[in-house]
Write an enzyme that holds these catalytic residues in place. Sequence first.
Site, short mmCIF file in Angstrom:
data_model
loop_
_atom_site.label_atom_id
_atom_site.label_comp_id
_atom_site.label_asym_id
_atom_site.label_seq_id
_atom_site.Cartn_x
_atom_site.Cartn_y
_atom_site.Cartn_z
N ASP A 1 0.85 -1.19 0.00
CA ASP A 1 0.00 0.00 0.00
C ASP A 1 0.88 1.24 0.00
O ASP A 1 1.89 1.30 0.72
CB ASP A 1 -0.92 -0.02 1.23
CG ASP A 1 -2.08 0.94 1.08
OD1 ASP A 1 -3.23 0.48 0.96
OD2 ASP A 1 -1.84 2.18 1.08
N HIS B 1 -6.93 -5.92 2.06
CA HIS B 1 -5.79 -5.35 2.78
C HIS B 1 -5.25 -6.42 3.71
O HIS B 1 -6.01 -7.01 4.48
CB HIS B 1 -6.21 -4.18 3.66
CG HIS B 1 -6.78 -2.99 2.96
ND1 HIS B 1 -6.09 -1.81 2.82
CD2 HIS B 1 -7.99 -2.78 2.38
CE1 HIS B 1 -6.86 -0.92 2.18
NE2 HIS B 1 -8.01 -1.49 1.92
N HIS C 1 -10.11 -5.33 -3.44
CA HIS C 1 -8.77 -5.54 -2.87
C HIS C 1 -8.90 -5.94 -1.42
O HIS C 1 -9.71 -5.39 -0.67
CB HIS C 1 -7.90 -4.28 -3.01
CG HIS C 1 -8.56 -3.02 -2.52
ND1 HIS C 1 -9.51 -2.35 -3.25
CD2 HIS C 1 -8.40 -2.32 -1.37
CE1 HIS C 1 -9.92 -1.30 -2.58
NE2 HIS C 1 -9.27 -1.25 -1.41
P1 AMP Z 1 -9.75 1.31 0.16
O1 AMP Z 1 -9.87 2.59 0.92
O2 AMP Z 1 -10.14 0.08 0.91
O3 AMP Z 1 -10.42 1.41 -1.20
O4 AMP Z 1 -8.20 1.11 -0.09
C1 AMP Z 1 -7.51 1.68 -1.15
C2 AMP Z 1 -6.05 1.63 -0.77
O5 AMP Z 1 -5.28 1.85 -1.93
C3 AMP Z 1 -5.62 2.68 0.25
O6 AMP Z 1 -5.10 2.04 1.40
C4 AMP Z 1 -4.57 3.48 -0.50
O7 AMP Z 1 -3.51 3.90 0.33
C5 AMP Z 1 -4.09 2.49 -1.55
N1 AMP Z 1 -3.52 3.08 -2.75
C6 AMP Z 1 -3.98 4.12 -3.46
N2 AMP Z 1 -3.19 4.35 -4.52
C7 AMP Z 1 -2.21 3.41 -4.48
C8 AMP Z 1 -1.08 3.12 -5.30
N3 AMP Z 1 -0.80 3.84 -6.40
N4 AMP Z 1 -0.28 2.10 -4.95
C9 AMP Z 1 -0.55 1.36 -3.83
N5 AMP Z 1 -1.61 1.59 -3.03
C10 AMP Z 1 -2.41 2.60 -3.34
#
Ligand code: AMP
Length: 114
Positions: free
Chosen positions: A30, A102, A100
């Site tokens: 992340d 986590h 996704h």
């Molecule tokens: P959610 O809020 O469950 O949709 O999680 C989305 C996650 O994607 C968040 O924890 C962000 O920090 C992560 N995220 C956003 N852009 C990127 C990126 N380019 N590379 C890796 N993680 C990302």
Amino acid sequence: MSETIFDKIIRQQLPAEIVYEDEAVLAFRDISPQAPIHVLVIPRQKVEHLEAFAKEDAATVGRFFQKVAAIAQKLGLSTTGYRVVLNQGNHGGQTVAYLHAHILGGREMQWPPG
Ligand code: AMP
């Protein structure tokens, strides 16, 4: 389905720190880690959220969660434990419309989540 940053990561149009990949899933760190280890696992076959994923065949859904557990194990989290989170929709805190999981570990988690 609208294009997301994870579509770009899958297509290698955006860099990501990949920790595991195979024919079915991609796992990468992340960008804004909420724990010492914070990895996202996505299916290569795009689906927007858990409810859509749950309509797929049980073997596909089951294999995804088996991979999440295997990746957590590869990350060395089995002994200490870890948390797996799937956010769905606005109230769930989902910000990227691409399913996704986590994997969060490396510290003790609190409950309830915010
Ligand atoms: P959610 O809020 O469950 O949709 O999680 C989305 C996650 O994607 C968040 O924890 C962000 O920090 C992560 N995220 C956003 N852009 C990127 C990126 N380019 N590379 C890796 N993680 C990302």
